[in-house]
Motif scaffolding. Sequence first.
Motif, PDB file in Angstrom:
ATOM      1  N   UNK A 200       0.811  -1.207   0.000  1.00  0.00           N
ATOM      2  CA  UNK A 200       0.000   0.000   0.000  1.00  0.00           C
ATOM      3  C   UNK A 200       0.849   1.263   0.000  1.00  0.00           C
ATOM      4  N   UNK A 201       2.016   1.227   0.647  1.00  0.00           N
ATOM      5  CA  UNK A 201       2.850   2.414   0.725  1.00  0.00           C
ATOM      6  C   UNK A 201       3.497   2.736  -0.616  1.00  0.00           C
ATOM      7  N   UNK A 202       3.608   1.753  -1.510  1.00  0.00           N
ATOM      8  CA  UNK A 202       4.205   1.983  -2.826  1.00  0.00           C
ATOM      9  C   UNK A 202       3.238   2.673  -3.784  1.00  0.00           C
ATOM     10  N   UNK A 203       1.955   2.551  -3.520  1.00  0.00           N
ATOM     11  CA  UNK A 203       0.955   3.156  -4.394  1.00  0.00           C
ATOM     12  C   UNK A 203       0.838   4.635  -4.047  1.00  0.00           C
ATOM     13  N   UNK A 204       1.063   5.472  -5.052  1.00  0.00           N
ATOM     14  CA  UNK A 204       0.950   6.930  -4.854  1.00  0.00           C
ATOM     15  C   UNK A 204      -0.429   7.368  -5.337  1.00  0.00           C
ATOM     16  N   UNK A 205      -1.162   7.987  -4.449  1.00  0.00           N
ATOM     17  CA  UNK A 205      -2.508   8.439  -4.779  1.00  0.00           C
ATOM     18  C   UNK A 205      -2.423   9.739  -5.576  1.00  0.00           C
ATOM     19  N   UNK A 206      -3.170   9.807  -6.658  1.00  0.00           N
ATOM     20  CA  UNK A 206      -3.219  11.035  -7.452  1.00  0.00           C
ATOM     21  C   UNK A 206      -4.019  12.080  -6.692  1.00  0.00           C
TER      22      UNK A 206
ATOM     23  N   UNK B 203      -7.692  19.335 -12.067  1.00  0.00           N
ATOM     24  CA  UNK B 203      -6.322  19.301 -12.566  1.00  0.00           C
ATOM     25  C   UNK B 203      -5.433  18.496 -11.618  1.00  0.00           C
ATOM     26  N   UNK B 204      -4.502  17.729 -12.180  1.00  0.00           N
ATOM     27  CA  UNK B 204      -3.582  16.929 -11.381  1.00  0.00           C
ATOM     28  C   UNK B 204      -2.650  17.836 -10.594  1.00  0.00           C
TER      29      UNK B 204
ATOM     30  N   UNK C  60      -5.637  21.601  -1.524  1.00  0.00           N
ATOM     31  CA  UNK C  60      -6.376  20.761  -2.472  1.00  0.00           C
ATOM     32  C   UNK C  60      -6.870  21.533  -3.702  1.00  0.00           C
ATOM     33  N   UNK C  61      -6.308  22.738  -3.950  1.00  0.00           N
ATOM     34  CA  UNK C  61      -6.712  23.550  -5.093  1.00  0.00           C
ATOM     35  C   UNK C  61      -5.481  23.913  -5.904  1.00  0.00           C
ATOM     36  N   UNK C  62      -5.626  23.994  -7.221  1.00  0.00           N
ATOM     37  CA  UNK C  62      -4.505  24.380  -8.068  1.00  0.00           C
ATOM     38  C   UNK C  62      -4.308  25.897  -7.990  1.00  0.00           C
ATOM     39  N   UNK C  63      -3.180  26.365  -8.503  1.00  0.00           N
ATOM     40  CA  UNK C  63      -2.869  27.796  -8.427  1.00  0.00           C
ATOM     41  C   UNK C  63      -3.875  28.641  -9.194  1.00  0.00           C
ATOM     42  N   UNK C  64      -4.317  28.139 -10.343  1.00  0.00           N
ATOM     43  CA  UNK C  64      -5.278  28.891 -11.143  1.00  0.00           C
ATOM     44  C   UNK C  64      -6.580  29.104 -10.373  1.00  0.00           C
ATOM     45  N   UNK C  65      -7.085  28.044  -9.734  1.00  0.00           N
ATOM     46  CA  UNK C  65      -8.330  28.167  -8.973  1.00  0.00           C
ATOM     47  C   UNK C  65      -8.154  29.076  -7.759  1.00  0.00           C
TER      48      UNK C  65
END
Length: 69
Positions: free
Chosen positions: A2-8, A16-17, A24-29
């Motif tokens: 489980x620790x190897x899986x990186x959550x997007x 946006x990724x 939890x917000x991108x710079x544009x938002x």
Amino acid sequence: MMSDVIKERRCKFCGKLLINEKMPFCRRCKLEGRNKVGQVGGIVAGIFTTVLSAKALAGDKENDDSSSV
């Protein structure tokens, strides 16, 4: 494991990724939100100033009428 899986991580508004972002917000938002808050704040300040000016004028008229009697 489980620790190897990186959550997007994605922006809550636009999806946006996110890479290396704490929020939890991108710079544009974030910038768009700041602009909207500034515009709404300006409108509220303008309405507040108008209401205070109207009360001040109404108070001056009442004071002028009572002092002339």
